[in-house]
Design an enzyme around this catalytic site. Sequence first.
Site, PDB file in Angstrom:
ATOM      1  NE  ARG A  54      58.940  18.599  58.250  1.00 53.16           N
ATOM      2  CZ  ARG A  54      58.971  19.068  59.497  1.00 53.16           C
ATOM      3  NH1 ARG A  54      59.372  18.344  60.517  1.00 53.16           N
ATOM      4  NH2 ARG A  54      58.605  20.314  59.737  1.00 53.16           N
ATOM      5  N   GLY A  55      62.224  20.688  57.794  1.00 51.08           N
ATOM      6  CA  GLY A  55      62.226  21.808  58.720  1.00 51.08           C
ATOM      7  C   GLY A  55      63.493  22.620  58.454  1.00 51.08           C
ATOM      8  CB  ALA A  56      63.974  26.234  57.758  1.00 53.05           C
ATOM      9  CD  GLN A 198      54.819  18.660  56.618  1.00 57.90           C
ATOM     10  OE1 GLN A 198      53.600  18.643  56.397  1.00 57.90           O
ATOM     11  NE2 GLN A 198      55.688  18.999  55.687  1.00 57.90           N
ATOM     12  CG  ASP A 239      60.583  26.821  55.468  1.00 51.62           C
ATOM     13  OD1 ASP A 239      59.481  26.759  56.076  1.00 51.62           O
ATOM     14  OD2 ASP A 239      61.344  25.850  55.347  1.00 51.62           O
TER      15      ASP A 239
HETATM   16  O1  MRU Z   1      58.347  21.045  54.058  1.00 50.92           O
HETATM   17  P1  MRU Z   1      58.853  21.129  55.463  1.00 50.92           P
HETATM   18  O2  MRU Z   1      58.233  20.125  56.385  1.00 50.92           O
HETATM   19  O3  MRU Z   1      60.359  21.127  55.527  1.00 50.92           O
HETATM   20  O4  MRU Z   1      58.364  22.556  55.961  1.00 50.92           O
HETATM   21  C1  MRU Z   1      58.685  22.967  57.265  1.00 50.92           C
HETATM   22  C2  MRU Z   1      58.105  24.284  57.624  1.00 50.92           C
HETATM   23  O5  MRU Z   1      57.481  24.949  56.835  1.00 50.92           O
HETATM   24  C3  MRU Z   1      58.416  24.792  59.005  1.00 50.92           C
HETATM   25  O6  MRU Z   1      57.357  25.554  59.489  1.00 50.92           O
HETATM   26  C4  MRU Z   1      59.669  25.671  58.941  1.00 50.92           C
HETATM   27  O7  MRU Z   1      60.696  25.012  58.265  1.00 50.92           O
HETATM   28  C5  MRU Z   1      60.131  26.048  60.291  1.00 50.92           C
HETATM   29  S1  MRU Z   1      60.784  24.665  61.185  1.00 50.92           S
HETATM   30  C6  MRU Z   1      61.401  25.281  62.633  1.00 50.92           C
END
Ligand code: MRU
Length: 347
Positions: A54-56, A198, A239
Amino acid sequence: MNDKTPPPLASHSLIWSDHSLKVLDQRRLPQQMHYDEYTDAAGVAEAIASMRVRGAPAIGIAAAYGVVLSAMSHYPAADWQDRVAADMAGLAASRPTAVNLFWALDNMRAAIGSHPTDPIPALTALAQRIHSDDIAANLAMGERGADIIGDTQAVLTHCNAGALATGGYGTALGVIRSLHKRGKLAQVYAGETRPWLQGARLTVWELAQDGIPATLIADSAAAWLMKSGKIDWIVVGADRIAANGDVANKIGTYSLAVLAKQHGVKFMVAAPTSTFDFDLNSGDGIHIEERDARELLPACYLDDGSPIDAWNPVFDVTPAELITTIVTERGAIMQPGRHGVGSLAPC
Ligand code: MRU
């Protein structure tokens, strides 16, 4: 290490070998450090959809490696490009909001077009470059963000925008790491980030391993924290960033930005340029993922026939006017708007 001590963050959320992608299952953290190994694109798509990864930026990197695995499965069949295109459609459908996913797939698609024969070395090299460029971008934006913040008593972050969510080092947590290395940061507060936690499971754990003082707060404590005067900055990741500077990030980010304005707290978004959707006019056009209500509902409401429902949007959009600065590897935009975002667009 006793039984209650979480295992250390040994290395990375994604590990590429010559024939497979190992994905650290972030759903099990911090109790367990478990890697799943994937040898096809469908498996990687499932790992993204189920939030093992997870995480963009990490989602984009995983998708790039997924395309390599797809090519390895299908080349040199006569219709290998069609089969890879079908796998790419599966990867694209895994999660809708993080634009890094689509950015990585576009890059891989272009490389397929340029290498109709013997594509695997070129695709592998590109996926590895997407991975290493992300780490380099994070190191650069960490330093830039730390320059902008200078001295601070404490910052608040939300979700996990750290090494786990990226190729390494992190975006928001990259800025925090750079500040801490300079001795300029006394304290980090991390919102728990319901419902996936998270912040509670990943961010405070990641920071603790670097010896960065991190204090967990309930999401609903953020207004009171700001009112107390304990923090000067909020630092978050993103994201998807639209052409007018609107930012989609984890649900709750918008509330923090509204609260920051009320309390005179500055608001920083740290994100690589792969998170910008330069063709998207404004945040109104961002597809906000809504996940299964069961991820939000307490166990007592999960029985079949329970009359209790839940609404579970997992991102929101913060309007540009609430953001002090967006920091990227190519430069920072102060008071973000169309002009500033446009200056970062590829020529
Ligand atoms: O649902 P997730 O855990 O994938 O969401 C992640 C986020 O919203 C982060 O803040 C974003 O992806 C930036 S990660 C460098």
